[in-house]
Enzyme design. Structure first.
Site, PDB file in Angstrom:
ATOM      1  N   LEU A  15       0.822  -1.208   0.000  1.00 10.67           N
ATOM      2  CA  LEU A  15       0.000   0.000   0.000  1.00 10.67           C
ATOM      3  C   LEU A  15       0.854   1.255   0.000  1.00 10.67           C
ATOM      4  O   LEU A  15       0.450   2.285  -0.529  1.00 10.67           O
ATOM      5  CB  LEU A  15      -0.935   0.008   1.213  1.00 10.67           C
ATOM      6  CG  LEU A  15      -1.986  -1.099   1.265  1.00 10.67           C
ATOM      7  CD1 LEU A  15      -2.844  -0.968   2.515  1.00 10.67           C
ATOM      8  CD2 LEU A  15      -2.857  -1.077   0.017  1.00 10.67           C
ATOM      9  N   GLY A  16       2.025   1.195   0.601  1.00  9.96           N
ATOM     10  CA  GLY A  16       2.877   2.372   0.614  1.00  9.96           C
ATOM     11  C   GLY A  16       4.159   2.111   1.362  1.00  9.96           C
ATOM     12  O   GLY A  16       4.283   1.142   2.111  1.00  9.96           O
ATOM     13  N   GLY A  18       7.787   4.194   3.175  1.00 12.45           N
ATOM     14  CA  GLY A  18       8.455   5.420   3.584  1.00 12.45           C
ATOM     15  C   GLY A  18       9.756   5.105   4.275  1.00 12.45           C
ATOM     16  O   GLY A  18      10.187   3.954   4.336  1.00 12.45           O
ATOM     17  N   GLY A  19      10.397   6.147   4.808  1.00 14.18           N
ATOM     18  CA  GLY A  19      11.696   5.972   5.422  1.00 14.18           C
ATOM     19  C   GLY A  19      11.685   5.046   6.616  1.00 14.18           C
ATOM     20  O   GLY A  19      12.688   4.438   6.946  1.00 14.18           O
ATOM     21  N   GLY A  21       9.365   2.466   7.137  1.00 17.34           N
ATOM     22  CA  GLY A  21       8.785   1.152   6.920  1.00 17.34           C
ATOM     23  C   GLY A  21       7.817   1.124   5.766  1.00 17.34           C
ATOM     24  O   GLY A  21       7.760   2.041   4.957  1.00 17.34           O
ATOM     25  N   ASP A 244       0.224  13.747  16.137  1.00 15.62           N
ATOM     26  CA  ASP A 244       0.267  14.014  14.691  1.00 15.62           C
ATOM     27  C   ASP A 244      -1.144  14.156  14.140  1.00 15.62           C
ATOM     28  O   ASP A 244      -1.484  13.609  13.095  1.00 15.62           O
ATOM     29  CB  ASP A 244       1.022  12.898  13.967  1.00 15.62           C
ATOM     30  CG  ASP A 244       1.434  13.304  12.552  1.00 15.62           C
ATOM     31  OD1 ASP A 244       1.522  14.520  12.292  1.00 15.62           O
ATOM     32  OD2 ASP A 244       1.661  12.412  11.718  1.00 15.62           O
TER      33      ASP A 244
END
Length: 380
Positions: A15-16, A18-19, A21, A244
């Protein structure tokens, strides 16, 4: 034999990434239910302190159960790498949900109408923290585009951080890591989805007052804010701070129920001092409370500040601060006052505007002190 199984889960697709994981769509072989599986990258997993902190965090998230909070099913470790399984959510981001006109129709409860090619599938973690994307991405969280608010698989791809952000983070603290390319050695899993070309933004696009103040939009906004307050009251009552909170972490499902997501940055209040040491910051820049920017111990009032920024944006059509760099943004957050909501939206709701301004006061003691207080103020 290629490894496509993580604990009790069979990986279906990426699904995606990033830095920190990667998030996979996965099948729970025990129940045949599909889940979103967040797998930490090898780099952070080798940091013993980070791994211990994540383990504590994960245990807490599994215990959360509230209708306005995304459900985390379980956590585990696979070949030394922590993972987190959570529910997949179908729905719209809060911003897109509010932008629906009276002629638009969100999928009603119980409907199984086929989705468009640009699916609105969204998991609980599409953003692995503030330093895994470019600063412009973080700043543009509320920018409109033809795709705004709808999340397909491409929504989970991430751009490399900008040079400006890398140099800023390097000067801020040697402990801040950006855009790690660490992969899971020995894993033969689906590769991350390539990031599609960004749609062109409309030049000079202005949000009209009549669009902001549509009665149905304002009704949805107030109802959504009340539900968010219920979610925050619940997590704060469990000793957690989200850290966040932003529009893309707030989804509205097919039953018009708000779902607060992405607790990848939630922390025990008791661990606050350790988490904020050495200049380590978590959160998305525009929504950070002043005390979060300064690396001070946080409590639920930091989330209430973020909620105030969200409410301000949704009432006025623009963020309270319009800086173009991290330095300038943080200076504005710490030192300047935003324009009054009603100066930007002359016919906005005065009561909601008052709530927004109180929430974004710079001193925590000057804000609402609890989510319950915000709920009461919104209900007046």
């Amino acid at each position: 034999m290629p490894l496509k199984v993580i604990g009790p889960y069979r990986v279906l697709e990426t699904l995606g990434s990033g830095g920190a994981g990667t998030v996979y769509r996965a099948l729970d072989r025990r129940t045949t239910d599909e889940v979103a599986l967040k797998l930490l990258s090898a780099g952070p997993a080798r940091d013993a302190r980070a791994a211990r902190r994540l383990a504590r965090e994960f245990d807490t998230l599994v215990d959360l159960s509230h209708p306005n909070v995304v459900k985390v099913f379980e956590s585990g470790v696979h070949q030394g790498v922590p993972y987190l399984a959570m529910e997949l959510i179908e729905g719209l981001t809060l911003r897109h949900y509010l932008d629906l006109s009276s002629g638009d129709r969100q999928t009603p409860p119980g409907s199984h109408t086929p989705r468009s090619p640009l699916s609105v599938l969204r998991t609980a973690d599409d953003d692995f923290g503030p330093l895994s994307r470019s600063f412009s991405d973080s700043m543009d969280d509320s920018e409109d585009s033809p795709f705004d608010g709808t999340f397909g698989l491409e929504a989970f791809a991430e751009e490399a951080p900008s040079e400006d952000l890398e140099s800023f983070a390097s000067s801020a603290s040697p402990h801040v890591g950006i855009g790690s390319d660490d992969s899971l050695e020995g894993f033969d899993l689906p590769p991350p989805m390539p990031r599609p070309a960004e749609p062109e933004e409309e030049p000079g696009r202005v949000v009209r007052e009549e669009d902001l103040n549509r009665p149905e939009r304002m009704g949805r906004l107030k109802d959504a804010m009340l539900q968010i307050c219920e979610a925050l009251a619940y997590i704060h009552g469990h000793g957690l701070v989200h850290r966040d909170l932003k529009p893309s972490n707030i989804m509205v499902d097919d039953d018009r129920q708000v779902r607060l997501m992405d607790f990848g940055l939630a922390k025990f209040l008791a661990d606050d001092a350790a988490i904020t040491e050495a200049g380590k910051l978590v959160g998305t820049y525009r929504y950070m409370a002043p005390e979060q920017i300064l690396g001070e111990p946080l409590d639920g009032r930091a989330d209430l500040y973020s909620l105030g920024v969200i409410l301000y944006e949704l009432l006025s059509g623009r963020p309270p601060f319009d800086a173009k760099t991290p330095h300038e943004l943080w200076r504005q957050v710490l030192e300047t006052e935003p324009p009054p909501v009603l100066a930007l939206n002359l016919h906005g709701d005065p009561q909601l505007a008052r709530v927004a301004h109180r929430l974004i006061r710079k001193e925590p003691d000057d804000r609402f002190q609890t989510a319950e207080e915000v709920y009461e103020a919104l209900s007046e």
